[in-house]
Design a protein around this motif. Sequence first.
Motif, PDB file in Angstrom:
ATOM      1  N   SER A 176      22.972 -12.183 111.611  1.00  0.00           N
ATOM      2  CA  SER A 176      21.829 -13.100 110.899  1.00  0.00           C
ATOM      3  C   SER A 176      20.845 -13.608 111.848  1.00  0.00           C
ATOM      4  CB  SER A 176      22.871 -14.374 110.558  1.00  0.00           C
ATOM      5  OG  SER A 176      23.089 -15.179 111.453  1.00  0.00           O
ATOM      6  N   ALA A 179      18.252 -10.565 111.667  1.00  0.00           N
ATOM      7  CA  ALA A 179      17.216 -10.410 110.794  1.00  0.00           C
ATOM      8  C   ALA A 179      16.050 -11.174 111.320  1.00  0.00           C
ATOM      9  CB  ALA A 179      17.717 -10.889 109.540  1.00  0.00           C
ATOM     10  N   PHE A 216      14.713 -14.471 103.181  1.00  0.00           N
ATOM     11  CA  PHE A 216      15.620 -13.921 104.093  1.00  0.00           C
ATOM     12  C   PHE A 216      16.221 -14.918 105.109  1.00  0.00           C
ATOM     13  CE2 PHE A 216      11.763 -13.170 105.725  1.00  0.00           C
ATOM     14  CZ  PHE A 216      11.778 -13.774 107.004  1.00  0.00           C
ATOM     15  N   VAL A 219      18.838 -17.368 103.858  1.00  0.00           N
ATOM     16  CA  VAL A 219      20.292 -16.671 103.820  1.00  0.00           C
ATOM     17  C   VAL A 219      20.754 -16.565 105.054  1.00  0.00           C
ATOM     18  CG1 VAL A 219      21.496 -14.251 103.189  1.00  0.00           C
ATOM     19  CG2 VAL A 219      19.639 -15.169 101.922  1.00  0.00           C
ATOM     20  N   ALA A 220      19.994 -16.191 106.044  1.00  0.00           N
ATOM     21  CA  ALA A 220      20.188 -16.085 107.691  1.00  0.00           C
ATOM     22  C   ALA A 220      20.813 -17.724 107.953  1.00  0.00           C
ATOM     23  CB  ALA A 220      19.183 -15.499 108.398  1.00  0.00           C
ATOM     24  N   VAL A 343      27.174 -10.010 103.864  1.00  0.00           N
ATOM     25  CA  VAL A 343      25.768 -10.717 103.637  1.00  0.00           C
ATOM     26  C   VAL A 343      24.675 -10.895 104.849  1.00  0.00           C
ATOM     27  CG1 VAL A 343      24.945 -13.172 103.051  1.00  0.00           C
ATOM     28  CG2 VAL A 343      26.981 -12.412 101.755  1.00  0.00           C
ATOM     29  N   ALA A 344      25.130 -10.908 105.907  1.00  0.00           N
ATOM     30  CA  ALA A 344      24.279 -10.902 106.957  1.00  0.00           C
ATOM     31  C   ALA A 344      23.658  -9.663 107.406  1.00  0.00           C
ATOM     32  CB  ALA A 344      25.182 -11.335 108.323  1.00  0.00           C
ATOM     33  N   SER A 346      23.405  -7.011 104.739  1.00  0.00           N
ATOM     34  CA  SER A 346      22.547  -6.694 103.701  1.00  0.00           C
ATOM     35  C   SER A 346      21.256  -7.411 104.129  1.00  0.00           C
ATOM     36  CB  SER A 346      23.245  -6.801 102.349  1.00  0.00           C
ATOM     37  OG  SER A 346      24.285  -7.706 102.643  1.00  0.00           O
ATOM     38  N   ASN A 347      21.222  -8.717 104.283  1.00  0.00           N
ATOM     39  CA  ASN A 347      20.231  -9.296 104.783  1.00  0.00           C
ATOM     40  C   ASN A 347      19.164  -8.672 105.580  1.00  0.00           C
ATOM     41  OD1 ASN A 347      18.455 -11.689 104.349  1.00  0.00           O
ATOM     42  ND2 ASN A 347      19.088 -12.483 106.316  1.00  0.00           N
ATOM     43  N   VAL A 351      15.371  -7.272 105.205  1.00  0.00           N
ATOM     44  CA  VAL A 351      14.337  -7.644 105.940  1.00  0.00           C
ATOM     45  C   VAL A 351      13.657  -6.418 106.593  1.00  0.00           C
ATOM     46  CG1 VAL A 351      13.558  -8.821 108.085  1.00  0.00           C
ATOM     47  CG2 VAL A 351      15.205  -9.827 106.679  1.00  0.00           C
ATOM     48  N   TYR A 370      10.933  -5.952  98.690  1.00  0.00           N
ATOM     49  CA  TYR A 370      11.988  -6.932  99.112  1.00  0.00           C
ATOM     50  C   TYR A 370      12.759  -7.418  98.099  1.00  0.00           C
ATOM     51  CZ  TYR A 370      13.569 -11.132 100.993  1.00  0.00           C
ATOM     52  OH  TYR A 370      14.484 -12.254 101.552  1.00  0.00           O
ATOM     53  N   PHE A 374      16.786  -6.665  97.131  1.00  0.00           N
ATOM     54  CA  PHE A 374      17.567  -7.798  96.922  1.00  0.00           C
ATOM     55  C   PHE A 374      18.308  -7.732  95.527  1.00  0.00           C
ATOM     56  CE2 PHE A 374      18.513 -12.227  95.997  1.00  0.00           C
ATOM     57  CZ  PHE A 374      19.076 -12.638  96.963  1.00  0.00           C
TER      58      PHE A 374
END
Lengths: 422, 172
Positions: A176, A179, A216, A219-220, A343-344, A346-347, A351, A370, A374
């Motif tokens: 996370s 990103a 982004f 999410v992070a 999740v982290a 893919s984030n 980015v 972006y 997503f």
Amino acid sequence: MFDVASWHPALQALLRVLLFVLPLLLVVPGLIWWERRLLSWMQDRIGPNRVATITLKSGRKIKLFGLLQPIADGIKLFFKEDITPSAIDRLIYFVAPAVALFPAFALGGTLPWSGNTLLTPIADVNVGILYVMAISSLGVYGIVLAGYASNNKYSLMGGLRATAQLISYELAMGMSLAAIVLASGSLKMTQMVTTQQGDLLGVVPFLNNWFIFTPFGFVAAVVFAICVIAETNRAPFDLPEAENELIAGYHTEYSSMKFAVFFMGEYAAMLVFAGVFSTVFLGGYDMFIDPLEGIAGTTLGGLATFMFKTVASFTCFIWLRASLPRLRYDQLMSLGWRTLLPVAVSNFIVVALWILITNKYGVWQGWIAYLGSFGLLFAVYLAVRGLSKNRVDNALAPRSISLVDGTRSVNVADPQAEGVGS
Amino acid sequence: MPVQVTPDLMIFGLLAGLAAMTAVGVVAFRNAVRSALCLVLNFFTLAFLYFTLRAELLGMTQIIVYTGAIMVLFLFVIMLLNLGSLQVLDERPDLIKKGLGFLFGGALFGLIATQVVQPFLQTSQQFAPEGFGSPQAVGRTLFTSYVWPFEIASILLLIGIVGSILLAKRRI
């Protein structure tokens, strides 16, 4: 008189260290009071409000809202009998609390609490955020050593749980933050704050681009906040000291001041992690609105802004403790590995794609890529979930046990549902 | 040439001495946990040696990878196995083994020395130049000159992970 710039570099560094560590030590009792009062209010109690109420001769009372309660607790702990079990590994047993305290105070070494580069951060190295990751990964040693040295099976299990938990959540935390590092283009904490002083999303000129307000970054931030709670062993992730399973986990055999040291380390780590959160995601010592930049620009104004954000983040962590029940161990692992890490990651990929397209084609194309990636990732997630619905649900479903004769499995959480086997 | 005692040298001596002592401790302690802790301390001081050479990235990677991850797993395994009495680890004195051990140790030392001593003696600069070993420089080198070895190493690691899962968990 205080011409710090002309001092010897070593003295300057010492001043910076003292300016960070001493206030941290002083503020920890206040944090403990704040947590206890806040939890009380959230649970419809009053909490500690009596200590330091002075009744004058005239009958008037001076109230301090129980602010000195932690000091009184500290004095009590200091004078309590210090029980040392006999069958322990003495050296490691005594070293463990100190080892637990060290990362909590060392964690803030690269954290800027104000724009004044003379006084903060302690070292503005070009690997600032990696430093936070490195020191936070040391936090497990105190717990593991305490668990091992106590020669108590509950302590040992607490230590083992802490190890597995911290290693699992470290990964998601790193991803996370990676990103954010991509987005700000630097590992320096000060550079991250500077990046967040740009225009919001590149379009709103008078607001600042705090990472938590970018898609982004949000999410992070969520992933990072969950990982921080797991790293500091706080509820709902306090499995290493789960009192209904492990008595008190890794600090079962610790009493008096040694227990207090563990306690203090936990709160100091909480506060510094809240500081890291507010620096990386909430703009650090930066004000959100441009006209107020002047306040944040001064040393004390920056400090006040930073402290406000840090205490707000800390309060959110307490809030989570009051709201959520403790996770089961397999749920904890499942959350870390199957939810937070994908999740982290893919984030992180999104980015990277966004930055690549923006640099190559332009701002609008970047945003389209972006949002498109997503949406694509979300579709993939839904597809995978649909394909493996049973497996994913099994991970968080109540566990069932199979009986010895192997005929039937019993739902542990609700034995009546399937009927207890013969 | 007389050696001047500078603060730099004193700090180096402190760290290097600690690193050497803990390295000896790793093999000298009979308690597996203490040995592992000595190794932790050794890796930690090594990271500080890197800091004194202005290789912050290397030092941080050292702490994250070795001290923070690998050694935690070591401790985890040692505690999980919960080794019994220490007498199990005792060995009968065996002169042949000792002799061979010294021989191979000396050979390894000599091999490394032939590669390391010569460049060491030619060093005239105390620190790396500014920006050497910074995250940007390392990243650029990794993703341009050494991109193939880097990617192959990552695939190798991935295969390792998948393989271990396959071996440990037949039914996924």
